[in-house]
Write a protein that holds these residues in place. Structure first.
Motif, mmCIF file in Angstrom:
data_model
loop_
_atom_site.group_PDB
_atom_site.id
_atom_site.type_symbol
_atom_site.label_atom_id
_atom_site.label_comp_id
_atom_site.label_asym_id
_atom_site.label_seq_id
_atom_site.Cartn_x
_atom_site.Cartn_y
_atom_site.Cartn_z
ATOM 1 N N ILE A 174 1.897 -3.018 6.485
ATOM 2 C CA ILE A 174 0.797 -3.160 5.050
ATOM 3 C C ILE A 174 -0.234 -3.901 5.384
ATOM 4 O O ILE A 174 -0.349 -5.028 5.715
ATOM 5 C CB ILE A 174 1.638 -3.950 4.056
ATOM 6 N N GLU A 175 -1.407 -3.115 4.964
ATOM 7 C CA GLU A 175 -2.667 -3.748 5.214
ATOM 8 C C GLU A 175 -3.447 -3.493 3.982
ATOM 9 O O GLU A 175 -3.756 -2.260 3.596
ATOM 10 C CB GLU A 175 -3.650 -3.332 6.335
ATOM 11 N N LEU A 176 -3.456 -4.391 3.142
ATOM 12 C CA LEU A 176 -4.176 -4.270 1.627
ATOM 13 C C LEU A 176 -5.696 -3.825 2.047
ATOM 14 O O LEU A 176 -6.123 -4.371 2.927
ATOM 15 C CB LEU A 176 -4.225 -5.386 0.704
ATOM 16 N N ALA A 177 -6.239 -2.790 1.198
ATOM 17 C CA ALA A 177 -7.728 -2.429 1.341
ATOM 18 C C ALA A 177 -8.370 -3.423 1.016
ATOM 19 O O ALA A 177 -8.120 -4.312 0.191
ATOM 20 C CB ALA A 177 -7.956 -1.214 0.538
ATOM 21 N N ASP A 217 -0.944 -9.991 4.562
ATOM 22 C CA ASP A 217 -0.364 -8.706 4.722
ATOM 23 C C ASP A 217 0.654 -8.911 5.557
ATOM 24 O O ASP A 217 1.502 -7.917 5.608
ATOM 25 C CB ASP A 217 -1.829 -8.280 5.655
ATOM 26 N N THR A 252 4.301 -6.914 4.961
ATOM 27 C CA THR A 252 5.061 -6.113 6.037
ATOM 28 C C THR A 252 6.517 -6.408 6.377
ATOM 29 O O THR A 252 7.487 -6.022 6.372
ATOM 30 C CB THR A 252 4.251 -6.149 7.500
ATOM 31 N N ARG A 289 5.431 0.383 -1.727
ATOM 32 C CA ARG A 289 4.443 0.836 -0.723
ATOM 33 C C ARG A 289 3.388 1.559 -1.086
ATOM 34 O O ARG A 289 2.132 1.529 -0.704
ATOM 35 C CB ARG A 289 5.026 1.482 0.644
ATOM 36 N N THR A 290 3.536 2.664 -1.944
ATOM 37 C CA THR A 290 2.487 3.632 -2.680
ATOM 38 C C THR A 290 1.444 2.738 -3.366
ATOM 39 O O THR A 290 0.683 2.959 -3.387
ATOM 40 C CB THR A 290 3.275 4.804 -3.263
ATOM 41 N N THR A 312 -0.550 0.476 -1.372
ATOM 42 C CA THR A 312 -1.646 1.233 -0.574
ATOM 43 C C THR A 312 -2.506 2.152 -1.153
ATOM 44 O O THR A 312 -3.313 2.842 -0.715
ATOM 45 C CB THR A 312 -0.964 2.082 0.697
ATOM 46 N N GLY A 341 -5.696 -4.152 -3.406
ATOM 47 C CA GLY A 341 -6.316 -4.561 -2.480
ATOM 48 C C GLY A 341 -6.687 -5.951 -2.191
ATOM 49 O O GLY A 341 -6.097 -6.873 -3.255
#
Length: 445
Positions: A5-8, A294, A298, A311-312, A315, A320
């Motif tokens: 998982i990488e937040l914008a 992040d 994860t 997750r949806t 992301t 973010g």
């Protein structure tokens, strides 16, 4: 293997954008209520015209079940409370006790101002006569929403309450039994098994139940719901009062290097659990913390029950990380964002929190997560979303009160100010206003 998982990220370091630019740069989702109005309007109109029969028909279509009647039987409420898990009952009792303590202190008192000798204006606070409290029933069960809506209404002195919640197929067309039990625990005797736009319309217009008993309309509707509930509120606003047009839930966390990334990640996940449209936003001056959060997201996601929903949400464009130069700039960001829920996880968190001007509710320090406010802090969790905290407050006792000015002037007090009333009336080209005063002291020609 879990996909990381990488937040914008939105990088505002070295920049000082104007407020308008800042608001547009921040992650924000939302829903287009106007887009569903053509679908919701026929529902509202059908319930307006055919009452409970139409509401039950839409319940069969949208909820997959239609109860025999809208109003839940009294014995069903009592049975739900009797069968309630003791641990859940104990938790609800604590939530009710703490929420009542906070809201009892919100009750306003009448004030009398003597403007001049013989002239007074009294501000009298009068509760709304009848309110409809909506409790959703989609991705989760919300007995806490029963508490958050009912307690301030009761504290305000509202005499007539009705809770509306969607019928559940697995419970024979009744609302979820935990919702019924919460209502019973609070002393609410009127619960309707109706949800969605049809619930809002039936609360607004009233009707006759299938057993011939009246379903009285309400004066005010409160409580969160999905986009269809929000659209129905918009259509019925004016006929009834509404608390707000609630959008998807959101959390913002202002954090520095002192924050525990595991705590931050857990709190971001807790809001993302609500809905795929939920917003989870981190604002920090520490790139190292952003990276660690992040990694923690994860690591925690595999054990989350609603992992795909979370997750949806995480992301999506509404979530973010916002990187800032320092906490001062971070405060500027969170004030522009005006989150429904704002956590402060920084050094000297109380002092930082004191500088926040726009938030639905503020949670200060490592041991005041939003989850506490959702249930047992004593605060209310029905809060403004989508930036509305810049101009609106959450649900409170004030929501259910109306301020009425009572004006009392003696003959002498009116005579003393009559010339000023006439002058202002003439200035506004409304001479009859002035004549209404002169008539009390001059013979009419």
């Amino acid at each position: 293997m879990t996909t990381p998982i990488e937040l914008a990220r939105v990088d505002l370091r070295g920049r000082t954008p104007a407020v308008a630019e800042l608001r547009s740069a921040l992650p924000r989702g939302g829903v287009d209520v106007d887009s569903v109005l053509p679908r919701v309007r026929p529902v509202v109109e059908a319930v307006r015209d055919r009452g409970a029969a139409a509401a039950l028909e839409y319940g069969a279509t949208f909820d997959g079940v239609a109860p025999d009647a809208v109003r839940v039987r009294a014995d069903a409420l009592a049975e739900a409370l009797e069968r309630l898990d003791p641990q859940v009952r104990a938790a609800l009792e604590v939530a009710i006790e703490r929420t009542r303590a906070v809201h009892a202190d919100q009750r306003r008192t009448d004030t009398v101002t003597e403007v001049v000798p013989g002239g007074t204006v009294t501000e009298r606070w009068v509760p709304v006569e009848r309110v409809g409290l909506y409790v959703p029933g989609g991705n989760a069960v919300y007995p806490s929403s029963v508490v958050m809506n009912v307690v301030p209404a009761q504290a305000a002195g509202v005499e007539s309450l009705v809770v509306a919640s969607p019928p559940q197929k697995q419970f024979g067309g009744a609302p979820h039994p935990t919702v019924l039990a919460a209502a019973a625990l609070l002393g609410v005797h009127e619960v309707w098994a109706v949800g969605g736009a049809q619930a809002v319309a039936l609360l607004a217009y009233g009707g006759t139940d299938t057993d011939g008993q009246p379903l009285a309309p309400v004066d005010l509707i409160t409580g969160p719901g999905n986009i269809y509930v929000t659209a129905a509120k918009r259509l019925c606003r004016g006929l009834v009062g509404i608390d707000a047009e609630a959008g998807p839930t959101e959390i913002a966390i202002l954090a520095d290097a002192t924050a525990d990334p595991a705590h931050v990640a857990a709190d971001l996940i807790s809001q993302a659990e609500h809905d795929v449209l939920a917003a989870s936003v981190l604002v920090t001056d520490s790139p190292a913390l952003a990276d660690a959060v992040d990694a923690a997201l994860t690591a925690q996601l595999p054990v989350v029950e609603h992992a795909e929903r979370v997750r949806t949400a995480l992301t999506g464009t509404q979530s973010g990380t916002v990187l800032v130069d320092d906490i001062a700039q971070g405060l500027r960001v969170v004030n522009a964002y005006a989150a429904e829920h704002l956590e402060i996880q920084t050094a000297d968190a109380p002092a930082v929190a004191a500088r926040v001007r726009s938030a639905g509710a503020i949670f200060v320090g490592a041991y005041a997560p939003v989850s506490l406010g959702d249930y047992c802090a004593g605060s209310n969790h029905v809060l403004p979303t989508a930036g509305c905290a810049r101009h609106s407050s959450g649900l409170s006792v004030q929501t259910f009160l109306r301020g009425i000015h009572v004006v009392e002037y003696t003959e002498a007090a009116l005579k003393d100010v009559a010339g000023h009333v006439v002058a202002l009336a003439d200035a506004e080209h409304l001479p009859a206003h002035g004549q209404a005063v002169r008539a009390r002291f001059e013979a009419l020609s």
